[in-house]
Structures are given as structure tokens and as C-alpha cells.
Write a protein that holds these residues in place. Structure first.
Motif, short mmCIF file in Angstrom:
data_model
loop_
_atom_site.label_atom_id
_atom_site.label_comp_id
_atom_site.label_asym_id
_atom_site.label_seq_id
_atom_site.Cartn_x
_atom_site.Cartn_y
_atom_site.Cartn_z
N GLY A 74 30.04 -56.28 -9.44
CA GLY A 74 30.83 -57.38 -9.98
C GLY A 74 31.17 -57.19 -11.44
O GLY A 74 32.29 -57.50 -11.87
N ALA A 75 30.21 -56.69 -12.23
CA ALA A 75 30.48 -56.44 -13.65
C ALA A 75 31.47 -55.30 -13.83
O ALA A 75 32.31 -55.34 -14.75
N VAL A 76 31.41 -54.29 -13.00
CA VAL A 76 32.40 -53.21 -13.06
C VAL A 76 33.79 -53.77 -12.78
O VAL A 76 34.76 -53.46 -13.50
N VAL A 88 37.02 -53.77 -15.33
CA VAL A 88 38.32 -53.20 -14.96
C VAL A 88 39.40 -54.28 -15.03
O VAL A 88 40.52 -54.02 -15.52
N LEU A 89 39.08 -55.48 -14.59
CA LEU A 89 40.05 -56.57 -14.67
C LEU A 89 40.41 -56.88 -16.12
O LEU A 89 41.58 -57.09 -16.46
N GLY A 137 45.29 -48.56 -15.74
CA GLY A 137 44.19 -47.80 -15.16
C GLY A 137 43.48 -46.87 -16.11
O GLY A 137 42.48 -46.25 -15.73
N VAL A 138 43.95 -46.77 -17.36
CA VAL A 138 43.26 -45.94 -18.34
C VAL A 138 41.94 -46.60 -18.72
O VAL A 138 41.89 -47.81 -18.96
N GLY A 139 40.87 -45.82 -18.79
CA GLY A 139 39.58 -46.35 -19.19
C GLY A 139 38.67 -46.75 -18.04
O GLY A 139 37.56 -47.25 -18.28
N VAL A 140 39.09 -46.53 -16.81
CA VAL A 140 38.27 -46.93 -15.66
C VAL A 140 36.93 -46.19 -15.61
O VAL A 140 35.90 -46.80 -15.29
N LEU A 177 33.36 -48.14 -15.48
CA LEU A 177 32.32 -47.94 -14.47
C LEU A 177 30.97 -47.73 -15.13
O LEU A 177 29.96 -48.34 -14.74
N THR A 178 30.92 -46.88 -16.15
CA THR A 178 29.66 -46.60 -16.84
C THR A 178 29.06 -47.86 -17.45
O THR A 178 27.90 -48.22 -17.19
N PHE A 179 29.84 -48.55 -18.26
CA PHE A 179 29.31 -49.70 -18.98
C PHE A 179 29.31 -50.97 -18.12
O PHE A 179 28.55 -51.90 -18.41
N GLY A 180 30.13 -51.01 -17.09
CA GLY A 180 30.09 -52.15 -16.19
C GLY A 180 28.78 -52.22 -15.43
O GLY A 180 28.19 -53.31 -15.27
#
Length: 375
Positions: A305-307, A311-312, A341-344, A348-351
Motif C-alpha cells: 500500500g505504501a509503494v 507511485v501515486l 513513471g520516472v522514479g518508480v 518501490l525501495t522507499f515505499g
């Protein structure tokens, strides 16, 4: 929602996004036809080609200089490279199906689109699509790099380039997938037992959201600052195949990039920072609502959910930059969406870290009852 009920819409969504990306990749060859320039200008056609190429079964490219160019040996080498490329694409499409299925199954089960959760489920599934695409291109990257004929040369920078190549097409495919998957999930959940939204102590929810957002801010504010980002890219050495990890670290650690105003107008600089502030605001609000939206605030559910929240937030901030920039007037309308979509990878890592941090804070602050929810 039970696994049996959640599996049907998850399978539908996984199959749909896989078919959409396959269709997009198959359309890449059409951009090379003569009449393309009558529909798109040259720059827009080239940008669309960049979007679609990561999902295309087209030729892996020409051999490197110095390779055989004639005879049976050249044919054999070219066939080997083509076989590696086809293997990479097969792995990529199987991986995007599997990764989206795993995430969608968890999201639909923990955020069923009923009792006020439908918008959250839609947004979560949309945000998960680019993550599944990024993971798929990452898994298939070694075969793709090898198919170019120089896999041992600067492998990590090449890997970083492949990971960043999933492109805006996954964002659009994920949006269409979410819009069609959620109605299927609502149908399958129609006769299920009602699962009302949980009442989470407001203080615990706000504190959990704040600590989770602080983890995201670590990447967006501190690590993405110009001098720190440069240090990350240049300070880590290595040797042989694993040399030059800087580009790869940037992909997985940096959500953006910024410096002090310098010679740029202060108003423009503040407008760019407003997009970063909006990202953090979206993440905080999403993490504030997430424990109540989940039927069970488990670690996997909070992490995924945090990821999705991160992304949102990225997508919202990128849309704001698109609306306030002049890219479309300079480069054409297609370039308007080039940063989607840049930075996904960093999201993922920090989410994941933000979700785990928020869950620990939630339980420490008195939100333990969120884990005792009807399944």
C-alpha cells in the motif's frame, strides 16, 4: 475478501495488462512505416518508438563493430543474439503477469472495492501497474543486455538504463487495467460478508503517516539534492563486471532531483518544489487512510500500500509539472507525458520501508487493533 474471490479479478487484470503491453510492443513496428510522419511529426514518432520498444519483439539491434559480418559465423552469432532477445521478452511478459497478479491479489483481498473502498482499490491497482512493469524489465534485463553482444561492458549502467525503460506506456496500460479490473472485483465481492472500514485511532494514524512520509522525504529531499545525488553516483567504486554502480544506485534511491535556485527565477524553482510538496502530501494522506482501508493491516499489505501511495504521489507531481511546463509547445504533445513513471524503482525501495515504518509506528502508538480484523 477470500483468496478464491480475489483470484478472479486479479487474473483478469494480470492477463489484461500483459495483453495491452504485448499489443503496444507489437505496434512499435507500425511507427516505422512511411505514412507515420503524416500522422506524427518526426520527434513525436521517435518518442512513441521509445515508449513502445521495451515491450516490442523487434530486432535486438545490429552487431557491434568488429564482429563477423558475413558467412555462416555471422548468421550464427546474429541468431544467438536474436534468441537471447526473444528469451528476454518472454521472461518480461511472464514476469509482468506474475508480478501484477501477486500485487493485485493482495490489494483486492485487503482493499476490496466495497463499502467506500472502490476509489482506493482503483488507485492502488493503477499505481501497482508501473511497479509490476519495472520489476518485469529488471528481471529480464540480463538476457536483454546479453542480446546486444556486449553484456560484460559497463553492465551496471546498462542495467540501470534497462530498468528505467518501462516508460509511460505502463502507466496508461495500468490505468485501463484498473478501470476494467475493479468492476470485476465488485462483482465477485457482491455476495461476500460485509467488511466495514476500520476505525483507527486518529492520533496513531497521523503519527504513522508522518513517520512513513519522513522515509519518503529522505529520498525526495535529502538524497535527491544535487550534491548528495552526485556523491551517490560517483563515490562507490568497484571492479570488473560490477564496476560503476552509480547509475543503478540513482535509479533505486532517488525519487527526484533538485538544487538551490542559482540563476533560475525563484518563482520557477518554487513551482518545481511545489510538485515535490504535493508528492509528500499525497503520500501522507494515503498513509493516513491506509490502515482504515485495509481489512487487515499486515506488513505485506502496508508495504504494498505504501509503494502504491508513493507511485501515486509521483504521478500526481509529474502531472503538475506537465501542466505548468512548456514541454508540449517546444517538443510536441507526446513529450508532455514523457516523464510519467520516472522514479518508480526508488518508490518501490522507499515505499516498502515507509510501509514497514508506518506499521511499526501504528502499533506502537496504539493502533494494534487494526491487525485484528475480519478476514
Amino acid at each position: 475478501m477470500s483468496y478464491r474471490r480475489a483470484m478472479i479479478p486479479a487474473l483478469v487484470g494480470s492477463l489484461l495488462i500483459t495483453l495491452l503491453l504485448w499489443w503496444a510492443g507489437a505496434s512499435a513496428q507500425a511507427l516505422q512505416l512511411r505514412g507515420t510522419t503524416n500522422v506524427f511529426d518526426v520527434q513525436s514518432a521517435a518518442e512513441l518508438q521509445r515508449w513502445l520498444t521495451p515491450w516490442s519483439y523487434g530486432s535486438p539491434g545490429a552487431p557491434m563493430s568488429g564482429e563477423p559480418t558475413g558467412g555462416d559465423t555471422a548468421l550464427s552469432v546474429g541468431t544467438q543474439y536474436a534468441d537471447l532477445y526473444n528469451t528476454a521478452m518472454q521472461i518480461r511478459f511472464v514476469a509482468v503477469f506474475a508480478f501484477f497478479l501477486a500485487g493485485a491479489l493482495l490489494l483486492i483481498r485487503r482493499i476490496p472495492p466495497t463499502h467506500g473502498r472502490t476509489p482506493a482499490a482503483l488507485l492502488a491497482l493503477w499505481a501497482w501497474g508501473p511497479v509490476a512493469g519495472t520489476l518485469a524489465v529488471t528481471v529480464s534485463a540480463p538476457w536483454l543486455i546479453a542480446s546486444r553482444g556486449h553484456g560484460s561492458y559497463r553492465f551496471l549502467p546498462q542495467l540501470a538504463g534497462v530498468i528505467a525503460s518501462s516508460g509511460p506506456i505502463t502507466v496508461f496500460a495500468a490505468l485501463l487495467t484498473a478501470l476494467l479490473t475493479v468492476p470485476v472485483a465488485r462483482i465477485t465481492a457482491k455476495d461476500a460478508d460485509p467488511l466495514p472500514m476500520r476505525q483507527v485511532p486518529p492520533r496513531a494514524a497521523r503519527l504513522a503517516a508522518s513517520t512513513g512520509t519522513a522515509v519518503i522525504a529522505l529520498s525526495l529531499v535529502i538524497l535527491s539534492y544535487g550534491s548528495v545525488a552526485a556523491w551517490i553516483q560517483t563515490s562507490f567504486g568497484g571492479g570488473g563486471l560490477l564496476s560503476e554502480p552509480g547509475d543503478l544506485l540513482r535509479e533505486w534511491l532517488l525519487l527526484g532531483g533538485w538544487t538551490t535556485p542559482g540563476t533560475a527565477p525563484l518563482g520557477d524553482w518554487l513551482l518545481l518544489r511545489a510538485a515535490d510538496a504535493l508528492l509528500l502530501a499525497v503520500v501522507w494522506w494515503s498513509l493516513r487512510l491506509l490502515p482504515g482501508l485495509l481489512t487487515r493491516a499486515s506488513l505485506p499489505a502496508m508495504a504494498v500500500g505504501a509503494v502504491c501511495a508513493t507511485v501515486l504521489g509521483l504521478l500526481v507531481s509529474q502531472v503538475l509539472r506537465m501542466a505548468t511546463g512548456d514541454t508540449a509547445t517546444v517538443w510536441g504533445p507526446v513529450y508532455l507525458f514523457s516523464t510519467l513513471g520516472v522514479g518508480v524503482p526508488a518508490a518501490l525501495t522507499f515505499g516498502v520501508a515507509a510501509g514497514a515504518t508506518a506499521l511499526l509506528t501504528l502499533r506502537w502508538a496504539g493502533g494494534r487493533d487494526t491487525d485484528d480484523v475480519s478476514r
